[in-house]
Design a protein around this motif. Sequence first.
Motif, PDB file in Angstrom:
ATOM      1  N   MET A  48       0.838  -1.213   0.000  1.00 19.82           N
ATOM      2  CA  MET A  48       0.000   0.000   0.000  1.00 19.82           C
ATOM      3  C   MET A  48       0.862   1.249   0.000  1.00 19.82           C
ATOM      4  N   LYS A  49       1.947   1.180   0.802  1.00 20.29           N
ATOM      5  CA  LYS A  49       2.827   2.343   0.886  1.00 20.29           C
ATOM      6  C   LYS A  49       3.468   2.621  -0.476  1.00 20.29           C
ATOM      7  N   GLY A  50       3.866   1.535  -1.105  1.00 17.98           N
ATOM      8  CA  GLY A  50       4.464   1.672  -2.432  1.00 17.98           C
ATOM      9  C   GLY A  50       3.490   2.319  -3.395  1.00 17.98           C
ATOM     10  N   PHE A  51       2.226   1.944  -3.259  1.00 16.80           N
ATOM     11  CA  PHE A  51       1.188   2.469  -4.138  1.00 16.80           C
ATOM     12  C   PHE A  51       1.021   3.976  -3.940  1.00 16.80           C
ATOM     13  N   ILE A  52       1.016   4.388  -2.647  1.00 17.29           N
ATOM     14  CA  ILE A  52       0.848   5.812  -2.357  1.00 17.29           C
ATOM     15  C   ILE A  52       2.043   6.611  -2.869  1.00 17.29           C
ATOM     16  N   ASN A  53       3.235   6.054  -2.650  1.00 13.75           N
ATOM     17  CA  ASN A  53       4.416   6.725  -3.178  1.00 13.75           C
ATOM     18  C   ASN A  53       4.308   6.909  -4.687  1.00 13.75           C
ATOM     19  N   LEU A  54       3.795   5.876  -5.339  1.00 15.58           N
ATOM     20  CA  LEU A  54       3.697   5.904  -6.792  1.00 15.58           C
ATOM     21  C   LEU A  54       2.754   7.010  -7.245  1.00 15.58           C
ATOM     22  N   ILE A  55       1.644   7.156  -6.507  1.00 18.72           N
ATOM     23  CA  ILE A  55       0.643   8.151  -6.895  1.00 18.72           C
ATOM     24  C   ILE A  55       1.191   9.565  -6.783  1.00 18.72           C
ATOM     25  N   PHE A  56       2.105   9.765  -5.826  1.00 19.35           N
ATOM     26  CA  PHE A  56       2.634  11.119  -5.673  1.00 19.35           C
ATOM     27  C   PHE A  56       3.942  11.308  -6.439  1.00 19.35           C
ATOM     28  N   SER A  57       4.249  10.386  -7.334  1.00 15.17           N
ATOM     29  CA  SER A  57       5.502  10.513  -8.061  1.00 15.17           C
ATOM     30  C   SER A  57       5.312  11.351  -9.326  1.00 15.17           C
ATOM     31  N   VAL A  58       6.437  11.812  -9.844  1.00 19.13           N
ATOM     32  CA  VAL A  58       6.425  12.607 -11.067  1.00 19.13           C
ATOM     33  C   VAL A  58       5.901  11.773 -12.235  1.00 19.13           C
ATOM     34  N   ASP A  59       6.309  10.510 -12.261  1.00 18.85           N
ATOM     35  CA  ASP A  59       5.877   9.634 -13.355  1.00 18.85           C
ATOM     36  C   ASP A  59       4.366   9.539 -13.424  1.00 18.85           C
ATOM     37  N   PHE A  60       3.738   9.489 -12.248  1.00 20.30           N
ATOM     38  CA  PHE A  60       2.292   9.343 -12.204  1.00 20.30           C
ATOM     39  C   PHE A  60       1.607  10.559 -12.818  1.00 20.30           C
ATOM     40  N   VAL A  61       2.063  11.755 -12.423  1.00 19.95           N
ATOM     41  CA  VAL A  61       1.448  12.971 -12.948  1.00 19.95           C
ATOM     42  C   VAL A  61       1.686  13.067 -14.453  1.00 19.95           C
ATOM     43  N   TYR A  62       2.896  12.662 -14.856  1.00 18.64           N
ATOM     44  CA  TYR A  62       3.201  12.632 -16.287  1.00 18.64           C
ATOM     45  C   TYR A  62       2.204  11.722 -17.009  1.00 18.64           C
ATOM     46  N   SER A  63       1.916  10.574 -16.378  1.00 14.13           N
ATOM     47  CA  SER A  63       1.054   9.599 -17.057  1.00 14.13           C
ATOM     48  C   SER A  63      -0.382  10.083 -17.154  1.00 14.13           C
ATOM     49  N   ILE A  64      -0.787  10.980 -16.248  1.00 14.15           N
ATOM     50  CA  ILE A  64      -2.149  11.516 -16.357  1.00 14.15           C
ATOM     51  C   ILE A  64      -2.317  12.243 -17.688  1.00 14.15           C
ATOM     52  N   PHE A  65      -1.307  13.054 -18.044  1.00 14.13           N
ATOM     53  CA  PHE A  65      -1.375  13.778 -19.314  1.00 14.13           C
ATOM     54  C   PHE A  65      -1.469  12.799 -20.477  1.00 14.13           C
ATOM     55  N   ARG A  66      -0.728  11.724 -20.325  1.00 13.77           N
ATOM     56  CA  ARG A  66      -0.666  10.750 -21.407  1.00 13.77           C
ATOM     57  C   ARG A  66      -2.038  10.091 -21.605  1.00 13.77           C
ATOM     58  N   VAL A  67      -2.655   9.622 -20.522  1.00 13.50           N
ATOM     59  CA  VAL A  67      -3.930   8.919 -20.689  1.00 13.50           C
ATOM     60  C   VAL A  67      -5.074   9.884 -20.991  1.00 13.50           C
ATOM     61  N   MET A  68      -4.870  11.162 -20.677  1.00 15.89           N
ATOM     62  CA  MET A  68      -5.933  12.136 -20.921  1.00 15.89           C
ATOM     63  C   MET A  68      -6.042  12.537 -22.381  1.00 15.89           C
ATOM     64  N   THR A  69      -4.924  12.406 -23.115  1.00 16.96           N
ATOM     65  CA  THR A  69      -4.894  12.926 -24.482  1.00 16.96           C
ATOM     66  C   THR A  69      -6.077  12.463 -25.340  1.00 16.96           C
ATOM     67  N   PRO A  70      -6.313  11.153 -25.481  1.00 20.60           N
ATOM     68  CA  PRO A  70      -7.438  10.750 -26.331  1.00 20.60           C
ATOM     69  C   PRO A  70      -8.783  11.205 -25.765  1.00 20.60           C
ATOM     70  N   LEU A  71      -8.885  11.276 -24.419  1.00 24.99           N
ATOM     71  CA  LEU A  71     -10.144  11.721 -23.809  1.00 24.99           C
ATOM     72  C   LEU A  71     -10.425  13.174 -24.160  1.00 24.99           C
ATOM     73  N   LEU A  72      -9.370  14.007 -24.114  1.00 28.22           N
ATOM     74  CA  LEU A  72      -9.559  15.422 -24.428  1.00 28.22           C
ATOM     75  C   LEU A  72     -10.046  15.584 -25.862  1.00 28.22           C
ATOM     76  N   PHE A  73      -9.356  14.923 -26.794  1.00 30.08           N
ATOM     77  CA  PHE A  73      -9.770  15.036 -28.195  1.00 30.08           C
ATOM     78  C   PHE A  73     -11.217  14.605 -28.356  1.00 30.08           C
ATOM     79  N   ALA A  74     -11.535  13.404 -27.874  1.00 23.02           N
ATOM     80  CA  ALA A  74     -12.870  12.853 -28.097  1.00 23.02           C
ATOM     81  C   ALA A  74     -13.930  13.712 -27.431  1.00 23.02           C
ATOM     82  N   SER A  75     -13.641  14.200 -26.212  1.00 20.22           N
ATOM     83  CA  SER A  75     -14.686  14.955 -25.524  1.00 20.22           C
ATOM     84  C   SER A  75     -14.906  16.308 -26.201  1.00 20.22           C
ATOM     85  N   MET A  76     -13.853  16.886 -26.811  1.00 20.32           N
ATOM     86  CA  MET A  76     -14.080  18.119 -27.563  1.00 20.32           C
ATOM     87  C   MET A  76     -14.942  17.839 -28.797  1.00 20.32           C
TER      88      MET A  76
END
Lengths: 356, 305
Positions: free
Chosen positions: B1-29
Amino acid sequence: MNREKSFNILRTAVAMLAAILVAFVIIILISDQPVQSILIFLLQPFSSGRYLGNIVETAIPLIFSGLSMAVLFQTSLFNLGGEGVYFMAGIVGSIAAIWLKLPIFIFPLLCLMVGAGTGILVMLVPGVLRAKFSANEMVTSLMMNNICYGVGCYVLNNMMRDPAVSTLVSYKYRSAAMLPVIIKGTRVHVGILIAILCAVLVYLFLYKTKWGLQVKATGANAKFAKYSGMNVTKVIIMVHVIAGAVAGCGGIVECLGLHKRFEWTALPGYGFDGAMIAMLANNNPLGVIGAATFVAYLRVGADLVNRFADVPTEMISILQTIIILLISAEKFLHKYKQKWIEKDVQIGEVQNEGVH
Amino acid sequence: MKGFINLIFSVDFVYSIFRVMTPLLFASMGAVISDIAGVPNIALEGLMLMAAFAGMYFSYLTQSAAVGLLMALLIAITFAGVLAFFTLYYKTNIILGGIALNSLASGGTVFFLYLVANDKGTSVSLASKTLPNIHIPIIENIPILGDILSGHNILTYVSVLAVIFTYYLLKSTDLGYHIRAVGEKKEAAESVGISTIKTQAIALLLSGVMCGFGGAFMSMGYVSWFSRDMLSSRGWIALAAEAMGRQTAIGTAAASLLFGVADAVSNAAAAQGLPSDLVKTIPYLATLIGLAIFSVRIYKKQKEV
């Protein structure tokens, strides 16, 4: 028969013909021996009892999903949750078929009821959200499909999986739970009778009862139905219960009729097929039987072509698109409809028929 | 669980949000533009799937990512045009037309995948190209922020531009006024000389453009291959985002962010070894719950009035 009805039949026939013609074009473009392949596609399904049996057994799940969609469409509800219902009802019904122990006649009946009950529960989520809070039922039902698939896979992987088999399948069903074959030499099982019974029941419900009238009134104009004192919320929920029960039945009938274990590892695709079949049948429950048989014929044909020549079976989805687009196109063949009506007016046959 | 929380607050995680959001942004527009024009395009999923296939296949044929992108756009626009033709000219119900296109995309892409790659699952056997990642000068060197904002696929930046474009289009251009007028009241728009059919056709084609970008990102950025039904309901999640964003570009983008986070959490949780079957349902569950809460709130508000 009035003009509107015969025009609908004509349009359906043209759409079916167009689908078959497109199949020809695809086969000609891809196959090395186009003439032979086309003959296989058209005639082979009728060539032996086994293939005819294939048509019937393919039609069974299509009838259930077509019925389920026809009821929803009659209410103008675009719920595409049949996929998830099929999968989930298959899983839960299979659990009953694997672990319960009951005598021969009651056992499959109970499994069917378990499947139908599961279907109702799954359908009620988008149903209640739509009826009470007018949440878009299409989006919520599609989300339910993915959720059902994930949860179902989890249960299959962790509880039902038979470790003795290398592929991902469940333990064997008890033989008393399985649906018996009714025509020797084929795999046609008692499910076809259940499907026809369902179609008749849905027909009676829609056309011979008070509730059926309310369903159709709500579909035609929900506001009008409300102002004339109908409980639209209740109607929408009732329709979802029926659609869920029918689709759930279809899911477990398919599992217990054709397989010895639970074998689906992906969503089976019947939910979307149901939409097309309901449209082909003009949302008439009895028409669904014919529409499902026609689509089953196309499938068996495509399957045979796939085996004898190298044309992928996914050709079917291209044909389905043509059918949906042409049948739902109100202005398609409109000119002919207009001409017919004008002719009728000249002869003086038309008295009170509205020109739509 | 601790590892999971660390992962969520990592730079990689925030970076990945942008990545997975890209197709959603296009489609929702795409959803916003078409819905405001009164022609809700529910074929987003299918259009993106076809674009993803076209991008993979043509970048493999020509060995040029740019051609792949162009063809992805072209295919998505063409089929959006087919939808427009049937709904506006033949008066097909747009929902049924959308269902038809989605079914065509799902089966049709597998059909052609089998013809070109002899495989009904993925296109990994075809060496297709990907679109480049962009490193933004200066920002790139800022610690943390640079790691989050820089180095994304070019289409991720385009998706942000797409939101700005949609916002600007609807707010302050003539076309935007026409789109809104036609969606609001067809007859009124006609009476002042706005062509309904033309405006709605343009709106549908624009949603096609958005889907072209979204699909191209999936097979030429998110991953470097095509696989069957690879959009996994992102087109539908976009529709939910559009409903929750109340048909505004900014609100919809915000709702997409919510689902992007859910998607990224599910990816991170799967990487932590939590049961992947269940974890995969997180974005859909989030969408369902989000839409439910949203609908209940609207319902209560209407009741108060």
